[in-house]
Scaffold this active site. Structure first.
Site, PDB file in Angstrom:
ATOM      1  N   ARG A  45     -39.628 -20.204  21.055  1.00  0.00           N
ATOM      2  CA  ARG A  45     -40.604 -19.119  21.189  1.00  0.00           C
ATOM      3  C   ARG A  45     -41.570 -19.176  20.008  1.00  0.00           C
ATOM      4  O   ARG A  45     -41.192 -18.988  18.862  1.00  0.00           O
ATOM      5  CB  ARG A  45     -39.888 -17.770  21.233  1.00  0.00           C
ATOM      6  CG  ARG A  45     -40.806 -16.587  21.481  1.00  0.00           C
ATOM      7  CD  ARG A  45     -40.062 -15.272  21.465  1.00  0.00           C
ATOM      8  NE  ARG A  45     -39.136 -15.169  22.590  1.00  0.00           N
ATOM      9  CZ  ARG A  45     -37.818 -15.360  22.497  1.00  0.00           C
ATOM     10  NH1 ARG A  45     -37.278 -15.660  21.322  1.00  0.00           N
ATOM     11  NH2 ARG A  45     -37.052 -15.246  23.557  1.00  0.00           N
ATOM     12  N   GLU A 101     -34.225 -18.567  16.215  1.00  0.00           N
ATOM     13  CA  GLU A 101     -35.550 -18.441  16.812  1.00  0.00           C
ATOM     14  C   GLU A 101     -36.316 -17.269  16.217  1.00  0.00           C
ATOM     15  O   GLU A 101     -35.760 -16.441  15.484  1.00  0.00           O
ATOM     16  CB  GLU A 101     -35.436 -18.280  18.332  1.00  0.00           C
ATOM     17  CG  GLU A 101     -34.596 -17.101  18.766  1.00  0.00           C
ATOM     18  CD  GLU A 101     -34.382 -17.055  20.281  1.00  0.00           C
ATOM     19  OE1 GLU A 101     -35.380 -17.164  21.024  1.00  0.00           O
ATOM     20  OE2 GLU A 101     -33.218 -16.896  20.708  1.00  0.00           O
ATOM     21  N   GLU A 142     -26.728 -11.539  18.934  1.00  0.00           N
ATOM     22  CA  GLU A 142     -28.022 -11.867  18.342  1.00  0.00           C
ATOM     23  C   GLU A 142     -28.088 -11.152  17.004  1.00  0.00           C
ATOM     24  O   GLU A 142     -27.998  -9.931  16.940  1.00  0.00           O
ATOM     25  CB  GLU A 142     -29.160 -11.416  19.249  1.00  0.00           C
ATOM     26  CG  GLU A 142     -29.237 -12.173  20.571  1.00  0.00           C
ATOM     27  CD  GLU A 142     -30.337 -11.657  21.474  1.00  0.00           C
ATOM     28  OE1 GLU A 142     -31.339 -12.360  21.634  1.00  0.00           O
ATOM     29  OE2 GLU A 142     -30.179 -10.545  22.006  1.00  0.00           O
ATOM     30  N   GLU A 184     -27.831 -14.538  32.059  1.00  0.00           N
ATOM     31  CA  GLU A 184     -27.849 -14.720  30.605  1.00  0.00           C
ATOM     32  C   GLU A 184     -26.875 -13.740  29.971  1.00  0.00           C
ATOM     33  O   GLU A 184     -26.980 -12.538  30.191  1.00  0.00           O
ATOM     34  CB  GLU A 184     -29.249 -14.521  30.036  1.00  0.00           C
ATOM     35  CG  GLU A 184     -29.330 -14.743  28.530  1.00  0.00           C
ATOM     36  CD  GLU A 184     -30.745 -14.612  27.984  1.00  0.00           C
ATOM     37  OE1 GLU A 184     -30.880 -14.173  26.818  1.00  0.00           O
ATOM     38  OE2 GLU A 184     -31.708 -14.939  28.715  1.00  0.00           O
ATOM     39  N   TRP A 216     -37.079 -26.169  26.903  1.00  0.00           N
ATOM     40  CA  TRP A 216     -37.684 -25.091  26.110  1.00  0.00           C
ATOM     41  C   TRP A 216     -37.851 -25.564  24.679  1.00  0.00           C
ATOM     42  O   TRP A 216     -36.889 -26.015  24.054  1.00  0.00           O
ATOM     43  CB  TRP A 216     -36.798 -23.847  26.180  1.00  0.00           C
ATOM     44  CG  TRP A 216     -37.357 -22.626  25.506  1.00  0.00           C
ATOM     45  CD1 TRP A 216     -38.674 -22.289  25.364  1.00  0.00           C
ATOM     46  CD2 TRP A 216     -36.617 -21.568  24.888  1.00  0.00           C
ATOM     47  NE1 TRP A 216     -38.803 -21.090  24.709  1.00  0.00           N
ATOM     48  CE2 TRP A 216     -37.554 -20.629  24.408  1.00  0.00           C
ATOM     49  CE3 TRP A 216     -35.262 -21.324  24.712  1.00  0.00           C
ATOM     50  CZ2 TRP A 216     -37.172 -19.463  23.752  1.00  0.00           C
ATOM     51  CZ3 TRP A 216     -34.875 -20.165  24.066  1.00  0.00           C
ATOM     52  CH2 TRP A 216     -35.809 -19.243  23.593  1.00  0.00           C
TER      53      TRP A 216
END
Length: 402
Positions: free
Chosen positions: A60, A271, A163, A158, A57
Site C-alpha cells: 500500500r 505496511e 495488526e 480475510e 500486491w
C-alpha cells in the site's frame, strides 16, 4: 525457546513461557501443522513454506514490499523497514518511498485450527501483522444480496489475527497497547463494482465495535507478545493474547450464512496505512534500534482424533520441536464402577510418549498398572479399562515413562 545474543539492539523480554493452544475437546488432540509453522532457527527463509514477497500486491503506497527487507537471523524472521532506494524499478504508477516487507505462505490450504505468532513490533508508524487470506472466487450460489443467476459477484475471506503499530499515530494508542483483530467477508456484488468489506472484530479502524479484554501487559514494541486465533468453523473465531482469551467474533453473515468456509494462506507483513499518520520519517526509517519487526516464531495447529497418526508427506521441518512443557495429568478423578475404571487424562508431548497409569490400594500396593501410548501433541481423553473393584480405598497415579 531460543536464547538470543544480538549486537546493537537488545531483545530481552522474549516471552519464554510455553504458549499452548486452547484445551482440546475430549477424544481430540492438537498437532502442529508443519506446513504453516516455523521457529526461524536457520539463516534463510524456508523456501518450502514461504516467499519473501506478496503474490499480486506490491504494498500500500507509500510502503513497498521489498524482498531485501526480509531476513532470517538470530533465531528470528526479521523485516527491516527503511527508506526505499529510488533506483528500485517497481514498474507501477503508484508512488513508493518507504521500504516494508512481506512474507507469504506458498500454500493456501490452512483451514479450521489454531494459528499463533510471537513477535515484537517495530517502534515506527508501520504495522507488524499476522493474518490469513485467500483469493476471490466466483459466487456460484444465491446470497442474501444476489440471486443464483448473478454472473459477476465474487468473494474472499480475510482473518486479521493481529495488526500492531508500535509508533505514535494520530488514531490513538490502541494499536500499541491492545491486540487488534478482525474478520472480513470481502464481496463484489452482481454489478461487478468495487468490493465491500463486511467486517466484525475489535479493530479500532475497520471493526464493528466489538468490546474485548485485549489490553497487553506492555506495549507491542517493548516486548515479544503471543497472538493467536482459533478458527473454529465457517462462522466463529476466538482470539487469544499471551495465552489468555480476549474475544470471540461471529463473522458477518450479511451476505451468506456461512462466510468463512474456504481454506486460506498466512501472511506476515509490515505496511503503511493512510489512517496511521504521520508516516515514519527518514530518520526513523534509518534508525536500526526501532525500524525492525521481529518474528520469533509462527505455529499452526490442527485438531485431530486422539489416536490419529500425523502425516508429513512433503517432509516439512519442525517435527519434535520442543514447544510444550511436557506433562500428563488427570483432568478429573478416575472412577471405578461396573468392573471398569475410567481414566480422564490430558497431556502435552513434543514427541510420542508412553505413560503408566497405576491404581494403588490402602496398603500402598500397586494392584493395577497399564501403559498408555500417547501420540505427540496436546491431547485430552477418557480411557475405559476393565478393573474389578475391591472393598478398599484407592489412589491413582499417571506419569510419563522416561
Amino acid at each position: 525457546m531460543k536464547t538470543l545474543f544480538l549486537i546493537a539492539i537488545s531483545l530481552v523480554n522474549i516471552n519464554t513461557e510455553k504458549i499452548d493452544p486452547p484445551e482440546p475437546e475430549i477424544g481430540k488432540r492438537w498437532i502442529l501443522n508443519l506446513q504453516y509453522s516455523d521457529e526461524f532457527n536457520g539463516t534463510t527463509l524456508d523456501q518450502k513454506k514461504w516467499r519473501n514477497s506478496y503474490n499480486g500486491w506490491k504494498g500500500r503506497s507509500p510502503g513497498y514490499f521489498s524482498p531485501d527487507a526480509v531476513s532470517v537471523k538470530s533465531g528470528m524472521l526479521q523485516i527491516k523497514n527503511g527508506v526505499l532506494d529510488k533506483s528500485v524499478n517497481i514498474h507501477t504508477k503508484k508512488k513508493y518511498s518507504i521500504k516494508g516487507g512481506a512474507v507469504q505462505s506458498l500454500e493456501k490450504t490452512a483451514h479450521f485450527g489454531y494459528y499463533e505468532v510471537n513477535f515484537k513490533a517495530s517502534r515506527i508508524n508501520m504495522s507488524t501483522t499476522f493474518w490469513m487470506s485467500n483469493r476471490k472466487v466466483p459466487v456460484n450460489f444465491a446470497t442474501k444480496i444476489s440471486n443464483d443467476n448473478c454472473s459477476k459477484d465474487k468473494f474472499s475471506q480475510e482473518l486479521d489475527i493481529v495488526e500492531s503499530i508500535g509508533g505514535v499515530i494520530t488514531a490513538g494508542d490502541k494499536f500499541r497497547k491492545n491486540m487488534n483483530f478482525n474478520t472480513h467477508y470481502r464481496y463484489i456484488d452482481c454489478n461487478g463494482g468495487k468490493e465491500k468489506f463486511y467486517s466484525a472484530g475489535n479493530n479500532a479502524i475497520e471493526g464493528n465495535g466489538l468490546k474485548s479484554s485485549a489490553l497487553l501487559s506492555s506495549e507491542s514494541w517493548e516486548d515479544f507478545h503471543t497472538y493467536g486465533a482459533y478458527w473454529k468453523n465457517a462462522n466463529e473465531v476466538a482470539f487469544y493474547a499471551n495465552n489468555s482469551f480476549v474475544g470471540n467474533v461471529n463473522v458477518s453473515t450479511d451476505v451468506v450464512n456461512k462466510p468463512f468456509p474456504r481454506k486460506m494462506g498466512i501472511n506476515m507483513v509490515t505496511e503503511t496505512y493512510d489512517w496511521a499518520l504521520p508516516y515514519p520519517t527518514n530518520e526513523e526509517l534509518n534508525n536500526d534500534t526501532i525500524n525492525t519487526s521481529y518474528y520469533n516464531w509462527v505455529r499452526s495447529y490442527k485438531l485431530v482424533d486422539i489416536d490419529a497418526k500425523s502425516k508429513n508427506k512433503k517432509k516439512y521441518k519442525g517435527s519434535g520441536t520442543p514447544i510444550y512443557k511436557e506433562e500428563v495429568s488427570f483432568f478429573n478423578n478416575p472412577t471405578i464402577e461396573n468392573k471398569q475404571v475410567k481414566i480422564p487424562y490430558t497431556y502435552k508431548a513434543n514427541t510420542d510418549k508412553k505413560a503408566v497409569f497405576k491404581i494403588i490400594n490402602d496398603t500402598n500396593e500397586v494392584v493395577y498398572k497399564t501403559t498408555l501410548n500417547l501420540l505427540s501433541g496436546y491431547g485430552k481423553n477418557i480411557k475405559t479399562l476393565d478393573f474389578k473393584k475391591e472393598n478398599t480405598a484407592y489412589t491413582f497415579k499417571i506419569e510419563f515413562i522416561e
